[in-house]
Design an enzyme around this catalytic site. Structure first.
Site, PDB file in Angstrom:
ATOM      1  N   PRO A 292      26.790  39.410  40.402  1.00 44.52           N
ATOM      2  CA  PRO A 292      27.970  38.550  40.525  1.00 44.52           C
ATOM      3  C   PRO A 292      28.844  38.607  39.277  1.00 44.52           C
ATOM      4  O   PRO A 292      28.342  38.603  38.150  1.00 44.52           O
ATOM      5  CB  PRO A 292      27.354  37.151  40.678  1.00 44.52           C
ATOM      6  CG  PRO A 292      26.010  37.251  40.043  1.00 44.52           C
ATOM      7  CD  PRO A 292      25.554  38.671  40.156  1.00 44.52           C
ATOM      8  N   GLY A 293      30.132  38.705  39.485  1.00 42.77           N
ATOM      9  CA  GLY A 293      31.078  38.678  38.364  1.00 42.77           C
ATOM     10  C   GLY A 293      31.991  37.475  38.509  1.00 42.77           C
ATOM     11  O   GLY A 293      31.848  36.446  37.834  1.00 42.77           O
ATOM     12  N   ARG A 294      32.902  37.579  39.493  1.00 38.42           N
ATOM     13  CA  ARG A 294      33.909  36.551  39.713  1.00 38.42           C
ATOM     14  C   ARG A 294      33.298  35.156  39.918  1.00 38.42           C
ATOM     15  O   ARG A 294      33.819  34.163  39.403  1.00 38.42           O
ATOM     16  CB  ARG A 294      34.713  36.941  40.954  1.00 38.42           C
ATOM     17  CG  ARG A 294      35.977  36.142  41.167  1.00 38.42           C
ATOM     18  CD  ARG A 294      36.578  36.426  42.554  1.00 38.42           C
ATOM     19  NE  ARG A 294      36.673  37.825  42.869  1.00 38.42           N
ATOM     20  CZ  ARG A 294      37.723  38.608  42.611  1.00 38.42           C
ATOM     21  NH1 ARG A 294      38.781  38.101  42.030  1.00 38.42           N
ATOM     22  NH2 ARG A 294      37.719  39.885  42.948  1.00 38.42           N
ATOM     23  N   ARG A 331      47.171  40.320  38.093  1.00 43.36           N
ATOM     24  CA  ARG A 331      46.647  40.246  39.454  1.00 43.36           C
ATOM     25  C   ARG A 331      47.693  39.903  40.518  1.00 43.36           C
ATOM     26  O   ARG A 331      47.560  40.302  41.670  1.00 43.36           O
ATOM     27  CB  ARG A 331      45.433  39.312  39.517  1.00 43.36           C
ATOM     28  CG  ARG A 331      44.267  39.859  38.675  1.00 43.36           C
ATOM     29  CD  ARG A 331      42.970  39.098  38.865  1.00 43.36           C
ATOM     30  NE  ARG A 331      42.365  39.329  40.149  1.00 43.36           N
ATOM     31  CZ  ARG A 331      42.437  38.516  41.188  1.00 43.36           C
ATOM     32  NH1 ARG A 331      43.095  37.362  41.061  1.00 43.36           N
ATOM     33  NH2 ARG A 331      41.882  38.817  42.318  1.00 43.36           N
ATOM     34  N   CYS A 362      59.375  43.334  30.551  1.00 42.41           N
ATOM     35  CA  CYS A 362      60.666  43.849  30.983  1.00 42.41           C
ATOM     36  C   CYS A 362      60.521  44.517  32.341  1.00 42.41           C
ATOM     37  O   CYS A 362      60.537  45.744  32.449  1.00 42.41           O
ATOM     38  CB  CYS A 362      61.166  44.839  29.938  1.00 42.41           C
ATOM     39  SG  CYS A 362      62.877  45.225  30.192  1.00 42.41           S
ATOM     40  N   GLU A 363      60.323  43.687  33.361  1.00 45.68           N
ATOM     41  CA  GLU A 363      60.055  44.208  34.688  1.00 45.68           C
ATOM     42  C   GLU A 363      60.173  43.061  35.689  1.00 45.68           C
ATOM     43  O   GLU A 363      59.531  42.022  35.520  1.00 45.68           O
ATOM     44  CB  GLU A 363      58.614  44.756  34.673  1.00 45.68           C
ATOM     45  CG  GLU A 363      58.209  45.351  35.954  1.00 45.68           C
ATOM     46  CD  GLU A 363      57.149  46.443  35.773  1.00 45.68           C
ATOM     47  OE1 GLU A 363      57.110  47.102  34.720  1.00 45.68           O
ATOM     48  OE2 GLU A 363      56.381  46.622  36.720  1.00 45.68           O
ATOM     49  N   TYR A 391      38.623  39.108  35.683  1.00 44.77           N
ATOM     50  CA  TYR A 391      39.599  40.195  35.859  1.00 44.77           C
ATOM     51  C   TYR A 391      40.993  39.837  35.341  1.00 44.77           C
ATOM     52  O   TYR A 391      41.991  40.278  35.907  1.00 44.77           O
ATOM     53  CB  TYR A 391      39.659  40.627  37.336  1.00 44.77           C
ATOM     54  CG  TYR A 391      38.294  40.979  37.891  1.00 44.77           C
ATOM     55  CD1 TYR A 391      37.636  42.121  37.461  1.00 44.77           C
ATOM     56  CD2 TYR A 391      37.642  40.166  38.823  1.00 44.77           C
ATOM     57  CE1 TYR A 391      36.377  42.442  37.947  1.00 44.77           C
ATOM     58  CE2 TYR A 391      36.381  40.475  39.303  1.00 44.77           C
ATOM     59  CZ  TYR A 391      35.757  41.625  38.869  1.00 44.77           C
ATOM     60  OH  TYR A 391      34.504  41.938  39.341  1.00 44.77           O
TER      61      TYR A 391
END
Ligand code: LLP
Length: 432
Positions: A292-294, A331, A362-363, A391
């Site tokens: 498990p990560g999240r 994300r 700048c996007e 993440y």
């Protein structure tokens, strides 16, 4: 309004995280600031380790998927919580080792590990190398021969189950850069090849069916498919594989309407599926691992920003621009991922509806979230974006030569710096 565990508003209308005033933290450390709730992380680890030691074969343990958040302090916490860790690169492995994480509890993943990375893994005696291709099997065996040692490995298997958040299908997964497919026979042939590698010991089969999953069924199905494959291997080779690793995937709560399973709700059907399948197929019970990560670090993270300007474009939308953006949280730009955004400086007041929270890169696509309803901010207010533990820092970049934010850990009204804010000189340090 959704709040993640440990978050509240205090009597002066400020958001608090583990009892600490978010506006004061923002002032003290500067923004953007990643705030990580250590108590929640430790508690999540304890829930995983205790469920697994109570319900699976002796020797089973969870491995934290450190791609979700990798830094020295996280590996130290994982060590103290008796977790294993999963690493997917030389960089993550190096960080884990530097943090003093026991190498035998490190599982090394990756679909294209370089010979240097494999050498590093073998020299440092990692617990398992999860092999992903025939080329890797060969390279790893050669390295092991050269270093005169036996390397314990797993194989990454595609079980033919693809899980999405609310939807999963059972075909089409052959098309993945990861692992060996059961369906077309390559998995069985990889097992046979591995068993013939003089200096490799095949201990484990691994699968990972997806991430941010809210359903139990795909996990239970994966267990059944994998154990069916264990039985097939036995009938073809007379060998029982000892360990099953089910990868990661349990979801986290980002917005009100998300309803992820509790850790125990997710593991109970997995344990049942495993016990039932072993009984039905007369299979010796394997040692069990998951990654498990999240679900360990996701809700433990909150990012604090300062509002720099607010542009109300009549009949179009209102942009609230903050001092971070896609460089510290890519994300939304990458996946249109949902987030809850709060005004951490005010708990009451007029609501600003349908705001767009924009970053400073700048996007035009540099947005943290669209369609946000929040207490009308003023320039200088602190905004909090919730569930940014997984993440976010790990996918942060220096786009526009942005400085990666600082990270602090909070626990029971205490706070400490665990990653310093980058400086302009840090960003320049490899320029020649
Ligand atoms: N094990 C393996 C082999 C994995 O590939 C992953 C995630 C995990 C464990 C951990 O999965 P989790 O429990 O965190 O769902 N960047 C994406 C997530 C990519 C996940 C990749 N693999 C995101 O921001 O949503």
């Amino acid at each position: 309004m959704m709040l993640t565990p440990g978050l509240r508003f205090n009597e002066i209308g400020h958001l608090t995280i583990e009892g600490l005033d978010a506006v004061s933290l923002a002032k003290e450390y500067g923004t953007p600031l990643y705030v990580i709730n250590e108590k929640l992380i430790r508690n999540n680890c304890k829930r995983y380790t205790s469920f697994i030691s109570d319900n699976f074969k002796a020797g089973s343990f969870p491995c934290y998927a450190s791609k979700a958040l990798s830094c020295l302090e996280i590996y130290r916490v994982m060590k103290e919580e008796n977790m294993g860790v999963d690493v997917v690169s030389g960089g993550e492995l190096y960080t884990a080792l530097k943090a003093g994480f026991p190498s035998e509890r490190i599982f090394f993943h990756g679909n294209n590990k370089t010979p240097d990375e494999l050498n590093m893994a073998v020299k440092n005696n990692v617990g398992r190398v999860i092999v992903d291709s025939l080329t890797e099997l060969q390279t790893l065996n050669e390295i092991a021969i050269e270093l005169n040692c036996k390397v314990k490995i797993g194989l990454r298997i595609k079980p033919g189950i693809e899980a999405h958040t609310h939807d999963y299908i059972k075909t089409g997964q052959i098309d993945s850069k990861f692992g060996f497919s059961i369906e077309n026979g390559e998995a069985l042939s990889a097992v046979k090849t591995a068993l013939n590698c003089s200096n490799l010991e095949l201990c484990q089969l691994h699968c990972h069916i997806g991430s941010q999953i809210f359903d139990t069924q795909p996990f239970a199905d994966a267990v059944e498919v994998m154990l069916g494959f264990f039985a097939k291997i036995y009938s073809e080779t007379g060998i029982w594989i000892k360990e099953l690793n089910l990868g990661g995937g349990l979801g986290a709560r980002y917005i009100d309407t998300d309803s992820p399973l509790e850790i125990e709700e997710y593991l109970t059907p997995v344990a049942n599926a495993l016990h039932e399948a072993c009984q039905k197929m007369n299979i010796p019970e394997p040692v069990f691992h998951i990654e498990p990560g999240r679900s360990i670090v996701g809700e433990a993270g909150t990012t604090l920003y300062t509002v720099g300007n607010i542009k109300e474009i009549e009949n179009v939308r209102t942009y609230v621009s903050v001092d971070g953006g896609m460089a510290d949280n890519i994300r939304y730009a990458l996946y249109k991922a949902d987030y809850t955004v709060l005004n951490a400086s005010r708990s009451s007041g007029n609501i600003l509806n349908n705001a767009t929270i924009a970053g400073k890169c700048c996007e035009s696509g540099d947005l943290i979230q669209e369609g946000v309803d929040l207490i009308k901010p003023e320039v200088g207010d602190t905004l909090a974006v919730l569930t940014t533990g997984a993440y976010n820092y790990s996918m942060a970049s220096n786009y526009n030569r942005s400085l990666k934010p600082a990270m602090i850990m909070v626990n029971d009204c205490t706070h400490r710096l665990i990653i310093k804010r980058e400086t302009y000189d840090d960003v320049l340090k490899n320029d020649i």
